[in-house]
Design an enzyme around this catalytic site. Sequence first.
Site, PDB file in Angstrom:
ATOM      1  N   SER A 311     -31.023 -92.963 -33.415  1.00 40.11           N
ATOM      2  CA  SER A 311     -31.462 -93.818 -32.304  1.00 40.11           C
ATOM      3  C   SER A 311     -32.654 -94.696 -32.609  1.00 40.11           C
ATOM      4  CB  SER A 311     -31.765 -92.957 -31.087  1.00 40.11           C
ATOM      5  OG  SER A 311     -30.594 -92.269 -30.714  1.00 40.11           O
ATOM      6  N   HIS A 352     -26.230 -91.692 -17.786  1.00 37.86           N
ATOM      7  CA  HIS A 352     -27.467 -92.324 -17.331  1.00 37.86           C
ATOM      8  C   HIS A 352     -27.285 -93.153 -16.069  1.00 37.86           C
ATOM      9  CE1 HIS A 352     -28.417 -91.496 -21.629  1.00 37.86           C
ATOM     10  NE2 HIS A 352     -29.598 -91.146 -21.064  1.00 37.86           N
ATOM     11  N   CYS A 365     -30.052 -94.620 -24.175  1.00 36.21           N
ATOM     12  CA  CYS A 365     -28.669 -94.551 -23.714  1.00 36.21           C
ATOM     13  C   CYS A 365     -27.720 -95.156 -24.755  1.00 36.21           C
ATOM     14  CB  CYS A 365     -28.519 -95.284 -22.387  1.00 36.21           C
ATOM     15  SG  CYS A 365     -26.796 -95.382 -21.850  1.00 36.21           S
TER      16      CYS A 365
END
Lengths: 583, 373
Positions: A311, A352, A365
Amino acid sequence: MNRDYFEFFARIVLYVISGFFLAFVLRLYQLQILKGEDYRTTSISNRVRMFMKPSPRGIIYDRNGEALVKNKPFFYVEILAGSKGVDTVSLAKLLDIDAKKIAAQLKKEEKNTFKPIVLKEGLTFEELARIEARRSDFPGLRIETTITRQYVYNNVGSHVIGYLGKPTQKQLERVGTALITPEMFIGQWGIESMYDETLRGLVGKEIIEVDALGRHLQVLESVSPEKGMDIHLSMDIKLQKIAEESFKKQKGALVALNPKNGEILALASVPSFDPNDFVMGINSEKWALINQSKDHPLLNRALQSAYPPGSIFKVLVSVAGIEKGIINRNYGVLCNGGLTYGNWRFGCWSAHGNVSFPLGLIASCDVFYYLVGKSLGIDTIEKYSHDFGLGVKTGLSIAGNDEKKGIIPSLAWKKKTLGKQWYLGETFIASIGQGYVSITPIQAAVMTMLVANNGQKYPITVLKQEGNVKPSERLKVRRQTFEWVKNAMYGVVNDPRGTGRSARSSIVAIAGKTGTAQVVKGKISSSRLKYENRDHAWFVAFAPLNDPEIAVAVIVEHGGHGGSTAAPIAKNVIEAYMKSKTQ
Amino acid sequence: MIQINRKYIKHFDWYIFLILLSISLIGVFTIYSATRPIITNVQQNYYTKQLLWICIGMVGLIAVVIYDYAWLRKSAYVFYIFGIILLLLVLLIGKKGMGAQRWIDLKIIVFQPSDLFKIVLIVALARYLSTIRYQLTKGSFAIALVLFGFLPFALIIKQPHLGTALITFSIFVFLALSKGIEKKFLIGLTIFLAIVVPLVSKTMWNGLKEYQKNRIVAFIDPAIDPKGMGYQIEQSKVTAGSGMIFGKGYLHGTQGPLRFLPEKHTDFIFSVFAEEWGFVGCTIMFILYFMLFIRGIDTALKAKDEFGRYVSIGITFMLFMYFIINIGMVLGMMPVVGVPIPFMSYGGTSTITNFLAVGILINIRMRRVVMVY
């Protein structure tokens, strides 16, 4: 009758005498003309000896002037190959080595009467005293000195500082024996190797005429040694120590950069090694232990290992998305825990709901970035990645030529390396830093630095920079974009919904991004997986938010979630650095 | 007296005298170079001493030349008995040095009787041979073998001085052969020796001193090198070989002065010469020696009597033996047997002895024709 006999006898004698003379002349021809050149050479090497005078190496200091290395004498004992009547058995006993080995070495170099054969290296002071006391028993035995290092901080910073070693045959040929000799130590890793020429200085030498007893008669030529130049590193050894200790025996790497000039403040790769083991003539057992260890302590993970970024890659995709106008105030997606595309489902780690920017980055997300990535296209992502130093070598040669390049995929890349066409699904996966994407920790740090300093590029350096560094180019990315991404990264750490809350500091405003790089595909929680299959934990951060002074990238191998294992390490280092600056 | 002198000058063998003088002076120059100082500036006085020996030798030579060698023949046996006594004295009261007992200290000079003894032997043996009418018979050979072969050999090897002992014995063999030995007896003797020598040599080997064995072993296989004897051979080859064609030039040799070469001014003086003068110089030197030996043989052939003949050929042989043993050693073709090269090596007794020997040669040549004045 008697007279005749004598004349006959005299003639025979004449023939014999002539025969001897002929033989002598032929022998002289052989010695003086056929082999004369060789004997001339031997007669010169008989009387001329070259003694190397080692040059003290330059000292390596950290950014605060702390000496990281000391020069120390290195003693070794050698014997002239032509030494007569050497009692190899008692010599072997004195030196505590194998008598057969000595005999074999002497035998091998028998012809090179005055060639010194090194018998034992790295003598301790006790050994030195013991040998010195009995040296007269072994003619031709001598104790020689060269210079080696003592690494004051042992393991700390060893991947940056490196170590010395005897030159290899290749190095001797490449550098030339005028500059280095087989007896001396030269840099073999890290700074020691990278700046070897600077640190080395100039070896002095003395060409001396000697007599048969080895007495020095006159100096034919003398060159004084010149001390090498000192080097001041940008590394802060205290910060480095904190960084390495923060890993608490976990494996991984950390790179801390100064966003204002590209200095490396700390560069850790754990586990590390003690360079002192190398410079006293490492024994083969110890070497095997280090070299074959499953933990690969000799590997500089910061440069030599490429990992999927997970991420933390979203930072880059965010920059690209904003620049390309995809992410804006009105842009939003719905995350219901995944995205279905054709027959495939791409999952998100949580549902989310409605996600826009900066929440997409704060909450990390996946669905948000699948869709941003889809709009950008893999080639745009590749372009921005390269701009931000991902998938590009930094060229910092502290790990020799072994720096990994990493991979940023593109249509062309896949065609070329795998011979296959690109699928959109692969863009989704790449957008969250998985799949083909892999980067080194130092590249993650460079990306973070470029975000922190609004795209101001600097060459990455380990040397302390004095005054203002002339910046190279500036990335063509709008300032507003950086502000937005940086604020989002601040949210990652400080927003209640942020994934990196464990990096939150009470003394400095830290902005960051977590990353969890999957080692195996699956939905099983990392803590229940076998160690080697657990996810790698990433964290990139910079601080303070408004005027960044430090940019950090941390990876903990198989550390699980980035927010829980990597973020505290980054926080530790950032806080320590900020404290040291205010002191 | 004046008339006699003129006769001498006319018949004096200037040829051999000049060769002798040339070799000797080249020797002095080479000794000077070999003993060049390296640490201090003080030149060692070896070369001046050698010059002194040459002067003494010259005086001796002239003294030997003046009177007809007939007196030598007359007193040959007396000299021989005296010589044997001296050898015995060496063993009893001689001066020891370097593991051997070879010298007699006369307070003024220390001298080595075995050197001078060889001439005494040649003279005595020549007289003995000249008294025999034809060839040596079994009986006369046996007498000669005991008195002139075994006796001196045993006394000298006891010192111990292997090189000289062997040369002494070889002089006996050579002179016996020059006289001629009865064919039947010679054949029998040869067969006998072929059987006995291998047996005896083994006992001999065991009787040799350790260093003597080492010398032979070192020569046969320098790699074994028990006490560094191979080093001498190797360094001597390096010294001579490094001279190449034209040499390093006078006073530019390094092996001697820096002491890589042992015995540089005595036994290995020729290496030093070879280093500085090269192949060309050595060849010239060889020619000088060759001319000397040829002259010696010629003198023997022209001698007016058998005594003169055997003395001449014996002296020539003795000088030749020293020469080949020395050169063979210096060039690494023979074992290291510490013998000097005639006229070049530093050394008092040997220089003087060799001058006396040449003096005898000149004497014999001068009186080859019965002169009537």
